[in-house]
Design a protein around this motif. Structure first.
Motif, PDB file in Angstrom:
ATOM      1  N   GLU A  81       0.841  -1.204   0.000  1.00 49.77           N
ATOM      2  CA  GLU A  81       0.000   0.000   0.000  1.00 49.77           C
ATOM      3  C   GLU A  81       0.877   1.255   0.000  1.00 49.77           C
ATOM      4  O   GLU A  81       0.699   2.182   0.788  1.00 49.77           O
ATOM      5  N   VAL A 134      -5.390   3.746  -0.827  1.00 53.02           N
ATOM      6  CA  VAL A 134      -4.825   4.395   0.357  1.00 53.02           C
ATOM      7  C   VAL A 134      -5.504   5.732   0.664  1.00 53.02           C
ATOM      8  O   VAL A 134      -5.769   6.043   1.833  1.00 53.02           O
ATOM      9  N   THR A 135      -5.800   6.501  -0.378  1.00 55.32           N
ATOM     10  CA  THR A 135      -6.294   7.867  -0.158  1.00 55.32           C
ATOM     11  C   THR A 135      -7.801   8.011  -0.301  1.00 55.32           C
ATOM     12  O   THR A 135      -8.378   8.980   0.207  1.00 55.32           O
TER      13      THR A 135
END
Length: 219
Positions: free
Chosen positions: A142, A210-211
């Motif tokens: 990640e 991830v975001t």
């Protein structure tokens, strides 16, 4: 075992299946290129036959993901992990498809003498496979920073693709009798360029994972 621990273990297995699928697809591309270089039609046929196992693994990943969603009702961040695993497995499967395409081009060329040593095309393949390796590692860890770096390397593959195709086109007036081979080699360059494109898709999905934000890294 708690429901959370059970879910995390299934999620980890999902990721491991994607990584295994990636290993198989990368091996298939390497074997397909070796078959092209050595004009090994038996190896080319093995690559084509082996694609079924990659396809079956993708189906297994999809089934596992659907079961996880149905049984666990995951929260938003967990749902992203499941959906990204599905999307990454799809791009990995398509990388395997490019190996099949290269193998088929090898069969179309057959034992016809190569118009030039097959050196630059494998070099391009090495660039694309290095992207695959790092792209999958960014998914495994990640790692957004690595995902962005990998995606930027697609430009170098695109540049090499353009140069090789132009070179091959230049052979047509000199060797019209080898038109089939020239065309197939140009196709192979395109298949390798597509491998790099699929890695860019993987990078985009890692960033989304991830975001929670989507980015187009193909610009």
């Amino acid at each position: 075992m708690s429901l959370r621990k059970d879910f995390d273990e299934h999620l980890q297995q999902l990721k491991q299946d994607v990584l295994e699928m990636s290993r198989r697809s990368q091996t298939a591309v390497q074997q397909a290129m070796e078959a092209l270089k050595s004009q090994n039609e038996e190896l080319a046929n093995e690559v084509i036959a082996g694609d079924e196992a990659i396809d079956e693994l993708e189906h297994s990943i999809n089934d596992r993901a659907i079961i996880l969603i149905a049984k666990q009702a995951p929260v938003a961040s967990d749902l992203r992990k499941i959906m990204v695993a599905i999307k990454v497995s799809s791009d990995v499967e398509r990388i395997g498809d490019q190996a099949v395409n290269i193998a088929k081009s090898t069969l179309h060329i057959g034992q016809e003498k190569h118009i030039k040593p097959i050196v630059d095309i494998p070099n391009m393949m090495n660039m694309a496979l290095a992207m695959v390796d790092d792209g999958v590692r960014s998914f495994q860890n990640e790692d957004v920073k690595l995902a962005r770096v990998v995606a930027k390397r697609d430009d170098a593959v695109d540049e090499m693709y353009g140069k090789l195709v132009q070179e091959l086109i230049g052979y047509i007036p000199k060797h019209p009798e080898h038109m089939n081979q020239i065309t197939q080699l140009a196709f192979v360059c395109r298949y390798i360029e597509r491998v790099a494109d699929h890695v860019t898709n993987i990078s985009e999905n890692v960033i989304y994972l991830v975001t929670g934000n989507r980015y187009d890294l193909n610009d």
